[in-house]
Every structure is written in structure tokens, then in C-alpha cells.
Design a protein around this motif. Structure first.
Motif, PDB file in Angstrom:
ATOM      1  N   LEU A   1      52.630   2.736   5.898  1.00  0.00           N
ATOM      2  CA  LEU A   1      52.446   3.334   4.576  1.00  0.00           C
ATOM      3  C   LEU A   1      53.366   2.722   3.525  1.00  0.00           C
ATOM      4  O   LEU A   1      54.505   2.355   3.820  1.00  0.00           O
ATOM      5  N   ILE A   2      52.844   2.657   2.315  1.00  0.00           N
ATOM      6  CA  ILE A   2      53.653   2.461   1.114  1.00  0.00           C
ATOM      7  C   ILE A   2      53.340   3.649   0.208  1.00  0.00           C
ATOM      8  O   ILE A   2      52.197   3.817  -0.238  1.00  0.00           O
ATOM      9  N   LEU A   3      54.328   4.474  -0.025  1.00  0.00           N
ATOM     10  CA  LEU A   3      54.133   5.704  -0.793  1.00  0.00           C
ATOM     11  C   LEU A   3      54.693   5.526  -2.202  1.00  0.00           C
ATOM     12  O   LEU A   3      55.832   5.094  -2.381  1.00  0.00           O
ATOM     13  N   VAL A   4      53.887   5.884  -3.174  1.00  0.00           N
ATOM     14  CA  VAL A   4      54.251   5.701  -4.580  1.00  0.00           C
ATOM     15  C   VAL A   4      54.241   7.057  -5.277  1.00  0.00           C
ATOM     16  O   VAL A   4      53.275   7.818  -5.154  1.00  0.00           O
ATOM     17  N   ALA A   5      55.298   7.342  -6.017  1.00  0.00           N
ATOM     18  CA  ALA A   5      55.344   8.568  -6.827  1.00  0.00           C
ATOM     19  C   ALA A   5      56.539   8.486  -7.753  1.00  0.00           C
ATOM     20  O   ALA A   5      57.360   7.563  -7.672  1.00  0.00           O
ATOM     21  N   ARG A   6      56.667   9.479  -8.638  1.00  0.00           N
ATOM     22  CA  ARG A   6      57.738   9.462  -9.633  1.00  0.00           C
ATOM     23  C   ARG A   6      59.069   9.949  -9.082  1.00  0.00           C
ATOM     24  O   ARG A   6      60.122   9.535  -9.540  1.00  0.00           O
ATOM     25  N   SER A   7      59.027  10.857  -8.112  1.00  0.00           N
ATOM     26  CA  SER A   7      60.254  11.480  -7.615  1.00  0.00           C
ATOM     27  C   SER A   7      60.742  10.798  -6.335  1.00  0.00           C
ATOM     28  O   SER A   7      60.104  10.920  -5.289  1.00  0.00           O
ATOM     29  N   GLN A   8      61.866  10.093  -6.430  1.00  0.00           N
ATOM     30  CA  GLN A   8      62.388   9.412  -5.247  1.00  0.00           C
ATOM     31  C   GLN A   8      62.823  10.408  -4.183  1.00  0.00           C
ATOM     32  O   GLN A   8      62.618  10.176  -2.985  1.00  0.00           O
ATOM     33  N   ASP A   9      63.424  11.516  -4.588  1.00  0.00           N
ATOM     34  CA  ASP A   9      63.874  12.508  -3.604  1.00  0.00           C
ATOM     35  C   ASP A   9      62.698  13.037  -2.787  1.00  0.00           C
ATOM     36  O   ASP A   9      62.771  13.134  -1.553  1.00  0.00           O
ATOM     37  N   SER A  10      61.618  13.385  -3.467  1.00  0.00           N
ATOM     38  CA  SER A  10      60.447  13.906  -2.763  1.00  0.00           C
ATOM     39  C   SER A  10      59.805  12.825  -1.892  1.00  0.00           C
ATOM     40  O   SER A  10      59.376  13.093  -0.769  1.00  0.00           O
TER      41      SER A  10
ATOM     42  N   THR B   1      61.319  10.300  -0.479  1.00  0.00           N
ATOM     43  CA  THR B   1      62.194  10.082   0.678  1.00  0.00           C
ATOM     44  C   THR B   1      61.971  11.164   1.726  1.00  0.00           C
ATOM     45  O   THR B   1      61.903  10.877   2.930  1.00  0.00           O
ATOM     46  N   ARG B   2      61.847  12.397   1.278  1.00  0.00           N
ATOM     47  CA  ARG B   2      61.619  13.492   2.224  1.00  0.00           C
ATOM     48  C   ARG B   2      60.295  13.326   2.947  1.00  0.00           C
ATOM     49  O   ARG B   2      60.222  13.440   4.181  1.00  0.00           O
ATOM     50  N   VAL B   3      59.210  13.056   2.205  1.00  0.00           N
ATOM     51  CA  VAL B   3      57.898  12.898   2.818  1.00  0.00           C
ATOM     52  C   VAL B   3      57.900  11.710   3.778  1.00  0.00           C
ATOM     53  O   VAL B   3      57.375  11.790   4.898  1.00  0.00           O
ATOM     54  N   ALA B   4      58.491  10.598   3.353  1.00  0.00           N
ATOM     55  CA  ALA B   4      58.519   9.400   4.190  1.00  0.00           C
ATOM     56  C   ALA B   4      59.268   9.653   5.497  1.00  0.00           C
ATOM     57  O   ALA B   4      58.827   9.220   6.578  1.00  0.00           O
ATOM     58  N   LYS B   5      60.376  10.331   5.411  1.00  0.00           N
ATOM     59  CA  LYS B   5      61.170  10.618   6.611  1.00  0.00           C
ATOM     60  C   LYS B   5      60.391  11.495   7.576  1.00  0.00           C
ATOM     61  O   LYS B   5      60.366  11.233   8.791  1.00  0.00           O
ATOM     62  N   GLU B   6      59.737  12.525   7.045  1.00  0.00           N
ATOM     63  CA  GLU B   6      58.973  13.434   7.905  1.00  0.00           C
ATOM     64  C   GLU B   6      57.831  12.690   8.608  1.00  0.00           C
ATOM     65  O   GLU B   6      57.590  12.881   9.804  1.00  0.00           O
ATOM     66  N   ILE B   7      57.116  11.850   7.861  1.00  0.00           N
ATOM     67  CA  ILE B   7      55.971  11.144   8.445  1.00  0.00           C
ATOM     68  C   ILE B   7      56.438  10.110   9.458  1.00  0.00           C
ATOM     69  O   ILE B   7      55.857   9.983  10.551  1.00  0.00           O
ATOM     70  N   ALA B   8      57.489   9.364   9.134  1.00  0.00           N
ATOM     71  CA  ALA B   8      57.990   8.345  10.054  1.00  0.00           C
ATOM     72  C   ALA B   8      58.457   8.980  11.360  1.00  0.00           C
ATOM     73  O   ALA B   8      58.186   8.458  12.450  1.00  0.00           O
ATOM     74  N   GLN B   9      59.148  10.100  11.267  1.00  0.00           N
ATOM     75  CA  GLN B   9      59.628  10.773  12.477  1.00  0.00           C
ATOM     76  C   GLN B   9      58.474  11.317  13.312  1.00  0.00           C
ATOM     77  O   GLN B   9      58.514  11.278  14.546  1.00  0.00           O
ATOM     78  N   ALA B  10      57.435  11.814  12.645  1.00  0.00           N
ATOM     79  CA  ALA B  10      56.316  12.427  13.361  1.00  0.00           C
ATOM     80  C   ALA B  10      55.368  11.402  13.963  1.00  0.00           C
ATOM     81  O   ALA B  10      54.728  11.675  14.986  1.00  0.00           O
ATOM     82  N   THR B  11      55.262  10.229  13.349  1.00  0.00           N
ATOM     83  CA  THR B  11      54.223   9.279  13.766  1.00  0.00           C
ATOM     84  C   THR B  11      54.758   7.958  14.306  1.00  0.00           C
ATOM     85  O   THR B  11      54.017   7.221  14.959  1.00  0.00           O
ATOM     86  N   GLY B  12      55.983   7.632  13.988  1.00  0.00           N
ATOM     87  CA  GLY B  12      56.531   6.348  14.405  1.00  0.00           C
ATOM     88  C   GLY B  12      56.063   5.174  13.562  1.00  0.00           C
ATOM     89  O   GLY B  12      56.391   4.024  13.861  1.00  0.00           O
ATOM     90  N   ARG B  13      55.318   5.436  12.503  1.00  0.00           N
ATOM     91  CA  ARG B  13      54.824   4.361  11.645  1.00  0.00           C
ATOM     92  C   ARG B  13      55.907   3.927  10.660  1.00  0.00           C
ATOM     93  O   ARG B  13      56.849   4.676  10.363  1.00  0.00           O
ATOM     94  N   THR B  14      55.785   2.719  10.148  1.00  0.00           N
ATOM     95  CA  THR B  14      56.676   2.221   9.106  1.00  0.00           C
ATOM     96  C   THR B  14      56.246   2.818   7.765  1.00  0.00           C
ATOM     97  O   THR B  14      55.075   2.729   7.387  1.00  0.00           O
ATOM     98  N   VAL B  15      57.190   3.433   7.077  1.00  0.00           N
ATOM     99  CA  VAL B  15      56.878   4.083   5.801  1.00  0.00           C
ATOM    100  C   VAL B  15      57.864   3.596   4.747  1.00  0.00           C
ATOM    101  O   VAL B  15      59.060   3.832   4.853  1.00  0.00           O
ATOM    102  N   LYS B  16      57.354   2.923   3.739  1.00  0.00           N
ATOM    103  CA  LYS B  16      58.164   2.464   2.624  1.00  0.00           C
ATOM    104  C   LYS B  16      57.867   3.323   1.401  1.00  0.00           C
ATOM    105  O   LYS B  16      56.771   3.894   1.285  1.00  0.00           O
TER     106      LYS B  16
END
Length: 269
Positions: free
Chosen positions: A33-42, A44-59
Motif C-alpha cells: 500500500l501507499i496511503l495518501v491523506a492530509r493527516s500524518q498522525d492518522s 501513521t496509525r492506519v498504516a501501523k495497524e494494517i502492516a501489523q495485521a497483514t504483514g504487507r508493506t505500507v508507505k
């Protein structure tokens, strides 16, 4: 979608709501995944949750698509990253007040994100998809795109643009092995509604869909090869009839004389 190579999905508006759910579900299908949005904090949280749950690379890419420099940054990624196989154009700005009660500057900002940014991201990624002969573009429209007289007409008009663009993309790119889909949800239980100035509390429960159900339906529609997916539409025949009526107009859309009903005799003086 299951017939197309995996790779990387770039999802805009991915820090919450429908975008975050798309990201999670695509990761579970095997996409990085490459996730794009205005809020870096949000993000980062979403990316961390998805990476931990799926093992996929999330930028993550912090970008406000209403700002030209940020938009150009995302365009460069779409042009240069050969692993990207799916673009989910989900970022959007909403409004619910009638035109005469809306601020025109806010309407212009909405057009910048809903129309200009979406269009430029399509232009950025489509040539690469065509060159590689595979790719998927998902454009988030709205049921209001076919009912712009409800709520804010400028918002409905931006989504009508998305529908029209998607129809054109399908005609131009389908034979090049590019998958195209527009998603037309109705009211969905996400923060988007409140951010648009509305309140879900004012709507009957029976017309408000849970966000996860809407995304599941959208992905199922993509799997089935639907060009237009209306998550709450019980019978696809209704859409087919709508499209058939539109096609019926085509032979008469341009002729060298006016239709007979406009050839009226001059009014008596």
C-alpha cells in the motif's frame, strides 16, 4: 480483480472511513500500500495497524490534494513507481447546504479535490497502466452524481463528473486490459458526513449504510466486472435500464436540423 496481478495499491483519503477500509481490505487481498491523506498522525496509525495485521508493506504520503505541490508529489509517485497496479481515487470533499447557502470559495476548493485532483491522478497513472497492459482505476463517485438536485448541487455535479469520466475511461481503456470502476454510495456511516456539514443523526437508519458494508460491496462489484457499482441497489437491471435509456438518446444527440417540435410557425404579430 482476482484476475489481475497484485502489486501496490495507492489509496487517497486513506486516513479514515472508506479509504482506510479499502486499504485494509486490499492489503488482506495481497496488495502492498501507499496511503495518501492530509493527516500524518492518522496515516501513521492506519498504516501501523494494517502492516501489523497483514504483514504487507505500507508507505504513507502526507498530501493535501487541494494543494498543487502536494498533488504533484502524488502524481510523480504514480508515474514513477512500476509496482502500482491499482489507484483508488477516494479522497473527496463534501457539502450538504444548498447552493445559495454555500460559500463559493469552499465550492471551488471542493472542485479542486473532487474533480481536478482526481482527473490529474488518472492522467498520471493511466499511461503506465497502458504500457504494462494491466491496472485498475477505482473512482469514488456518489449516488448524488445521478441525483444532483438533492442536497448540495455543486457536490452532486462533481460526482456527476466522476461518473462521466469513468464512462469515458471505460470506452478508451477497457480494450487495453485496464479495469475501470466508479462507486456510487449513498449515505455511509463515516466521518465524511459530519466533515461536510451534515449529521447522520438527521437521517433515517434505513438509508445509512455501514462503511465496511459499502466497501465490501464495492470490491464485490469490482470482482464481478461492474463499471458502476451502487452498493445499495437491489437489482442491477435498474441500472441497466437507466443506461439503456441514456444510450437511446445517442443516435439523436447531434443532427443537422432541429427536432420537429422546435420548428414552430412564427407567432402572429
Amino acid at each position: 480483480m482476482t484476475n489481475f496481478p497484485r502489486g501496490t495499491a495507492l489509496v487517497t483519503g486513506a486516513s479514515s472511513g472508506i479509504g482506510a477500509l479499502y486499504a485494509d481490505k486490499l492489503a488482506r487481498r495481497g496488495y502492498d500500500l501507499i496511503l495518501v491523506a492530509r493527516s500524518q498522525d492518522s496515516l501513521t496509525r492506519v498504516a501501523k495497524e494494517i502492516a501489523q495485521a497483514t504483514g504487507r508493506t505500507v508507505k504513507t504520503v502526507r498530501a493535501d490534494l487541494g494543494q498543487r505541490n502536494d498533488l504533484l508529489k502524488v502524481e510523480r509517485i504514480l508515474r514513477s513507481d512500476p509496482t502500482i497496479t491499482i489507484l483508488v481515487n477516494n479522497a473527496g470533499v463534501g457539502a450538504v447546504e444548498p447552493l445559495l447557502m454555500s460559500d463559493v470559495e469552499a465550492m471551488e476548493r471542493m472542485i479542486a479535490v473532487n474533480v481536478t485532483a482526481l482527473t490529474r491522478l488518472v492522467y498520471a497513472v493511466a499511461p503506465s497502466f497502458v504500457a504494462r497492459e494491466h491496472g485498475t482505476i477505482v473512482n469514488m463517485a456518489s449516488a448524488l452524481g445521478i441525483a444532483p438536485e438533492i442536497l448540495n448541487g455543486v457536490y452532486g455535479a462533481t460526482k456527476a463528473f466522476v461518473i462521466a469520466l469513468t464512462l469515458s475511461l471505460q470506452k478508451e481503456l477497457a480494450e487495453k486490459n485496464i479495469r475501470i470502476q466508479a462507486v456510487l454510495p449513498g449515505a455511509v456511516e463515516t466521518p465524511f458526513w459530519e466533515a461536510s456539514g451534515g449529521s447522520l443523526d438527521r437521517l433515517p437508519d434505513q438509508i445509512v449504510m455501514k462503511a465496511e458494508d459499502a466497501v465490501d460491496a464495492a470490491l464485490a462489484g469490482l470482482d464481478m466486472g461492474e463499471l458502476m457499482t451502487l452498493p445499495s441497489l437491489p437489482n442491477i437491471d435498474d441500472w441497466d435500464a437507466y443506461e439503456a435509456a441514456r444510450q437511446k438518446l445517442m443516435p439523436n444527440r447531434s443532427r443537422n436540423v432541429p427536432a420537429p417540435r422546435y420548428r414552430t410557425p412564427a407567432l402572429a404579430s
